[in-house]
Write a protein that holds these residues in place. Structure first.
Motif, PDB file in Angstrom:
ATOM      1  N   MET A 154       2.382  13.024  -0.702  1.00  0.00           N
ATOM      2  CA  MET A 154       2.913  12.930   0.651  1.00  0.00           C
ATOM      3  C   MET A 154       3.060  11.481   1.098  1.00  0.00           C
ATOM      4  O   MET A 154       3.379  11.209   2.245  1.00  0.00           O
ATOM      5  CB  MET A 154       2.009  13.676   1.635  1.00  0.00           C
ATOM      6  N   GLU A 155       2.851  10.534   0.161  1.00  0.00           N
ATOM      7  CA  GLU A 155       2.924   9.121   0.506  1.00  0.00           C
ATOM      8  C   GLU A 155       3.955   8.399  -0.345  1.00  0.00           C
ATOM      9  O   GLU A 155       4.214   8.780  -1.487  1.00  0.00           O
ATOM     10  CB  GLU A 155       1.564   8.451   0.311  1.00  0.00           C
ATOM     11  N   ASP A 156       4.535   7.358   0.236  1.00  0.00           N
ATOM     12  CA  ASP A 156       5.471   6.496  -0.470  1.00  0.00           C
ATOM     13  C   ASP A 156       4.856   5.113  -0.616  1.00  0.00           C
ATOM     14  O   ASP A 156       4.057   4.680   0.225  1.00  0.00           O
ATOM     15  CB  ASP A 156       6.775   6.353   0.332  1.00  0.00           C
TER      16      ASP A 156
ATOM     17  N   TYR B 199      -4.063   6.169  10.176  1.00  0.00           N
ATOM     18  CA  TYR B 199      -3.565   7.521  10.406  1.00  0.00           C
ATOM     19  C   TYR B 199      -2.310   7.793   9.573  1.00  0.00           C
ATOM     20  O   TYR B 199      -2.063   8.928   9.169  1.00  0.00           O
ATOM     21  CB  TYR B 199      -3.236   7.737  11.892  1.00  0.00           C
ATOM     22  N   THR B 200      -1.521   6.754   9.326  1.00  0.00           N
ATOM     23  CA  THR B 200      -0.259   6.944   8.615  1.00  0.00           C
ATOM     24  C   THR B 200      -0.114   6.045   7.388  1.00  0.00           C
ATOM     25  O   THR B 200       0.822   6.221   6.603  1.00  0.00           O
ATOM     26  CB  THR B 200       0.930   6.659   9.549  1.00  0.00           C
ATOM     27  N   HIS B 201      -1.012   5.058   7.221  1.00  0.00           N
ATOM     28  CA  HIS B 201      -0.921   4.106   6.115  1.00  0.00           C
ATOM     29  C   HIS B 201      -2.221   4.093   5.318  1.00  0.00           C
ATOM     30  O   HIS B 201      -3.294   4.382   5.851  1.00  0.00           O
ATOM     31  CB  HIS B 201      -0.662   2.692   6.639  1.00  0.00           C
ATOM     32  N   ASP B 202      -2.102   3.710   4.050  1.00  0.00           N
ATOM     33  CA  ASP B 202      -3.265   3.631   3.175  1.00  0.00           C
ATOM     34  C   ASP B 202      -3.136   2.371   2.324  1.00  0.00           C
ATOM     35  O   ASP B 202      -2.056   2.080   1.802  1.00  0.00           O
ATOM     36  CB  ASP B 202      -3.321   4.882   2.280  1.00  0.00           C
ATOM     37  N   TRP B 203      -4.210   1.605   2.176  1.00  0.00           N
ATOM     38  CA  TRP B 203      -4.160   0.362   1.409  1.00  0.00           C
ATOM     39  C   TRP B 203      -5.562  -0.026   0.969  1.00  0.00           C
ATOM     40  O   TRP B 203      -6.558   0.512   1.456  1.00  0.00           O
ATOM     41  CB  TRP B 203      -3.531  -0.758   2.242  1.00  0.00           C
TER      42      TRP B 203
ATOM     43  N   ILE C  15       0.191  16.305   9.512  1.00  0.00           N
ATOM     44  CA  ILE C  15      -0.584  17.451   9.054  1.00  0.00           C
ATOM     45  C   ILE C  15      -0.471  17.535   7.537  1.00  0.00           C
ATOM     46  O   ILE C  15       0.630  17.484   6.988  1.00  0.00           O
ATOM     47  CB  ILE C  15      -0.076  18.769   9.682  1.00  0.00           C
ATOM     48  N   ASN C  16      -1.579  17.652   6.857  1.00  0.00           N
ATOM     49  CA  ASN C  16      -1.562  17.766   5.404  1.00  0.00           C
ATOM     50  C   ASN C  16      -0.997  19.131   4.989  1.00  0.00           C
ATOM     51  O   ASN C  16      -1.500  20.171   5.396  1.00  0.00           O
ATOM     52  CB  ASN C  16      -2.980  17.608   4.842  1.00  0.00           C
ATOM     53  N   ALA C  17       0.067  19.102   4.211  1.00  0.00           N
ATOM     54  CA  ALA C  17       0.661  20.356   3.749  1.00  0.00           C
ATOM     55  C   ALA C  17      -0.279  21.023   2.751  1.00  0.00           C
ATOM     56  O   ALA C  17      -0.799  20.376   1.847  1.00  0.00           O
ATOM     57  CB  ALA C  17       2.017  20.082   3.108  1.00  0.00           C
ATOM     58  N   GLU C  18      -0.478  22.304   2.894  1.00  0.00           N
ATOM     59  CA  GLU C  18      -1.400  23.026   2.024  1.00  0.00           C
ATOM     60  C   GLU C  18      -0.922  22.990   0.577  1.00  0.00           C
ATOM     61  O   GLU C  18       0.245  23.232   0.272  1.00  0.00           O
ATOM     62  CB  GLU C  18      -1.506  24.481   2.497  1.00  0.00           C
ATOM     63  N   GLY C  19      -1.833  22.631  -0.322  1.00  0.00           N
ATOM     64  CA  GLY C  19      -1.511  22.622  -1.734  1.00  0.00           C
ATOM     65  C   GLY C  19      -0.784  21.374  -2.209  1.00  0.00           C
ATOM     66  O   GLY C  19      -0.439  21.267  -3.381  1.00  0.00           O
ATOM     67  N   VAL C  20      -0.537  20.416  -1.304  1.00  0.00           N
ATOM     68  CA  VAL C  20       0.146  19.177  -1.672  1.00  0.00           C
ATOM     69  C   VAL C  20      -0.850  18.032  -1.597  1.00  0.00           C
ATOM     70  O   VAL C  20      -1.536  17.867  -0.592  1.00  0.00           O
ATOM     71  CB  VAL C  20       1.334  18.896  -0.727  1.00  0.00           C
ATOM     72  N   SER C  21      -0.932  17.251  -2.674  1.00  0.00           N
ATOM     73  CA  SER C  21      -1.887  16.147  -2.695  1.00  0.00           C
ATOM     74  C   SER C  21      -1.467  15.047  -1.737  1.00  0.00           C
ATOM     75  O   SER C  21      -0.287  14.902  -1.395  1.00  0.00           O
ATOM     76  CB  SER C  21      -2.004  15.565  -4.109  1.00  0.00           C
TER      77      SER C  21
ATOM     78  N   GLY D  27       0.842  -1.193   0.000  1.00  0.00           N
ATOM     79  CA  GLY D  27       0.000   0.000   0.000  1.00  0.00           C
ATOM     80  C   GLY D  27       0.871   1.234   0.000  1.00  0.00           C
ATOM     81  O   GLY D  27       1.905   1.280  -0.677  1.00  0.00           O
ATOM     82  N   TYR D  28       0.481   2.221   0.782  1.00  0.00           N
ATOM     83  CA  TYR D  28       1.206   3.482   0.847  1.00  0.00           C
ATOM     84  C   TYR D  28       1.332   3.906   2.305  1.00  0.00           C
ATOM     85  O   TYR D  28       0.552   3.495   3.161  1.00  0.00           O
ATOM     86  CB  TYR D  28       0.465   4.581   0.068  1.00  0.00           C
ATOM     87  N   ALA D  29       2.323   4.734   2.566  1.00  0.00           N
ATOM     88  CA  ALA D  29       2.488   5.275   3.911  1.00  0.00           C
ATOM     89  C   ALA D  29       3.040   6.675   3.799  1.00  0.00           C
ATOM     90  O   ALA D  29       3.616   7.060   2.770  1.00  0.00           O
ATOM     91  CB  ALA D  29       3.420   4.394   4.741  1.00  0.00           C
ATOM     92  N   GLU D  30       2.872   7.442   4.864  1.00  0.00           N
ATOM     93  CA  GLU D  30       3.425   8.783   4.871  1.00  0.00           C
ATOM     94  C   GLU D  30       4.912   8.721   4.565  1.00  0.00           C
ATOM     95  O   GLU D  30       5.596   7.771   4.934  1.00  0.00           O
ATOM     96  CB  GLU D  30       3.202   9.443   6.241  1.00  0.00           C
ATOM     97  N   SER D  31       5.418   9.749   3.912  1.00  0.00           N
ATOM     98  CA  SER D  31       6.825   9.767   3.535  1.00  0.00           C
ATOM     99  C   SER D  31       7.701   9.671   4.773  1.00  0.00           C
ATOM    100  O   SER D  31       7.276   9.962   5.889  1.00  0.00           O
ATOM    101  CB  SER D  31       7.165  11.043   2.770  1.00  0.00           C
TER     102      SER D  31
END
Length: 379
Positions: free
Chosen positions: A241-243, A287-291, A231-237, A217-221
């Motif tokens: 922000m995921e690896d 909170y930090t991972h996506d799959w 925190i989601n950086a403004e203007g960044v998808s 899957g993906y996780a925060e960088s």
């Protein structure tokens, strides 16, 4: 005239068929084009085709059709695969029309899979698989020295988790071998990236008789992991922000949990051992991972969470103080624990200075939603 007219009609019909044929090929539609239902529209679908082949125990050339996927994306195919089963070593693409490409993939079984078959099912490793034989010896050594017959599945998982963190460093070999994506890299060479960590965890758990799964899957960088900003950086998808990332799911007492041994090896240093991501629920993991949760097990419990199982989850300062009085008196220098429902600060940690031998105290708190981990150090 009639004959000439008939010939002209035949020519026009033939031209129409040729044009239609070309358009079908170009657009990838119709009876002469690539069938939409058999065309992969995402990297996950391409990876599923490779996985199906590996699950059959096959290797060799695999041909798939892909739409809307570029060659740069295809080079990342191994990030989407269970590296315990195998990988792709060569990719060739041929244009088939608008957005449709024919993809030829060289699929190989991994050395890890031969070792699993040898230890679990007694299948002989082919004579030419030298790395697999080397890995088999390493796995047998680990099982003989770290896994005992009277251990529970949780005990086995903990021993394997800690062995990998203490004996593997995060990193790339940069020699074209891609050993860092394998259990061989993690266990024999002592260096791997997330896929290698997860493959090693999966291989050792399965060989120790503990049910587990390899998750992609993906996780925060990495930077966001270490600064704990969340925190989601403004203007960044979100995607930027995921690896690409890999971890595991493990079944303890019939219940599935998430475990990320890579992220429990902070900054890739084997000298630092954490258990933050050992047996947590999907809710905490998200909170930090996506799959793609549909492809994996549901993890809804925290019952076998490391801190709960080891008695280091505290619900008040009084509980924390009582445990610390016992723990640090033994001469221990660091404590990793979960605090649930209360805060700690310089004032309510003053009790530490009343413990014999403690002269200075340091602490840090990691927050993952309501999941809060306290690291205490004493000198």
């Amino acid at each position: 005239m009639k004959s000439s007219s008939r010939i002209n009609r035949i020519i026009l019909i033939a031209l129409f068929i040729i044009i239609a044929f070309c358009l079908c090929i170009y657009w990838g539609i119709g009876p002469f084009g690539t069938k939409t239902k058999n065309t992969c529209k995402s990297m996950e679908e391409v990876a599923d085709k490779v996985t199906e082949m590996l699950n059959r125990g096959d290797e060799g050339l695999l041909t798939v059709y892909a739409k809307g996927i570029n060659e740069d994306e295809l080079t990342l195919i191994n990030f989407y695969l269970d590296s315990l089963k195998g990988n792709v070593t060569n990719i060739r693409t041929i244009s088939q029309g608008k957005d449709v490409i024919k993809v030829e993939l060289q699929v190989n079984r991994s050395d890890d899979s031969y070792v699993l078959d040898a230890i679990k099912y007694g299948n002989a490793i082919p004579a030419n698989k030298e790395k697999a034989k080397e890995l088999e010896e390493k796995v047998k050594y680990i099982l003989a020295n770290y896994i005992k017959s009277n251990m529970t599945d949780f005990d086995k998982e903990l021993a394997i988790h800690d062995y990998i963190v203490n004996n593997c460093t995060y990193g790339f070999f940069n020699d074209g071998s891609e050993m860092e994506y394998s259990a061989y890299g993690a266990l024999v060479k002592g260096q791997a990236v997330c896929s290698g960590y997860a493959a090693a965890m999966d291989l050792l758990l399965k060989c120790a008789g503990v049910e587990s799964r390899f998750v992609v899957g993906y996780a925060e960088s990495s930077q966001r992991q270490y600064d704990n900003s969340n925190i989601n950086a403004e203007g960044v998808s979100k995607k930027d922000m995921e690896d690409n990332h890999a971890w595991n799911q493990v079944c303890i007492d019939g219940i599935w949990y998430n475990v990320d041994v890579t992220w429990d090896d902070p900054v890739g240093d084997g000298a630092m051992l954490s258990h933050v991501y050992m047996n947590i629920s999907d809710e905490m993991m998200s909170y930090t991972h996506d799959w793609n949760r549909k492809k994996y097990e549901k993890c809804e419990s925290m019952s076998a969470n490391y801190f709960r199982k080891t008695g280091t989850e505290f619900y008040s300062v009084a509980e924390l103080e009582s445990y610390c009085n016992y723990y640090f008196t033994k001469g221990e220098k660091t404590l990793e624990c979960r605090i649930n429902g209360f805060d700690v600060d310089n004032d309510n940690l003053q009790f530490m200075f009343g413990i014999t031998g403690v002269e200075s105290v340091g602490y840090a708190i990691a927050n993952i939603g309501d999941y809060r981990i306290l690291n205490l150090s004493a000198k």
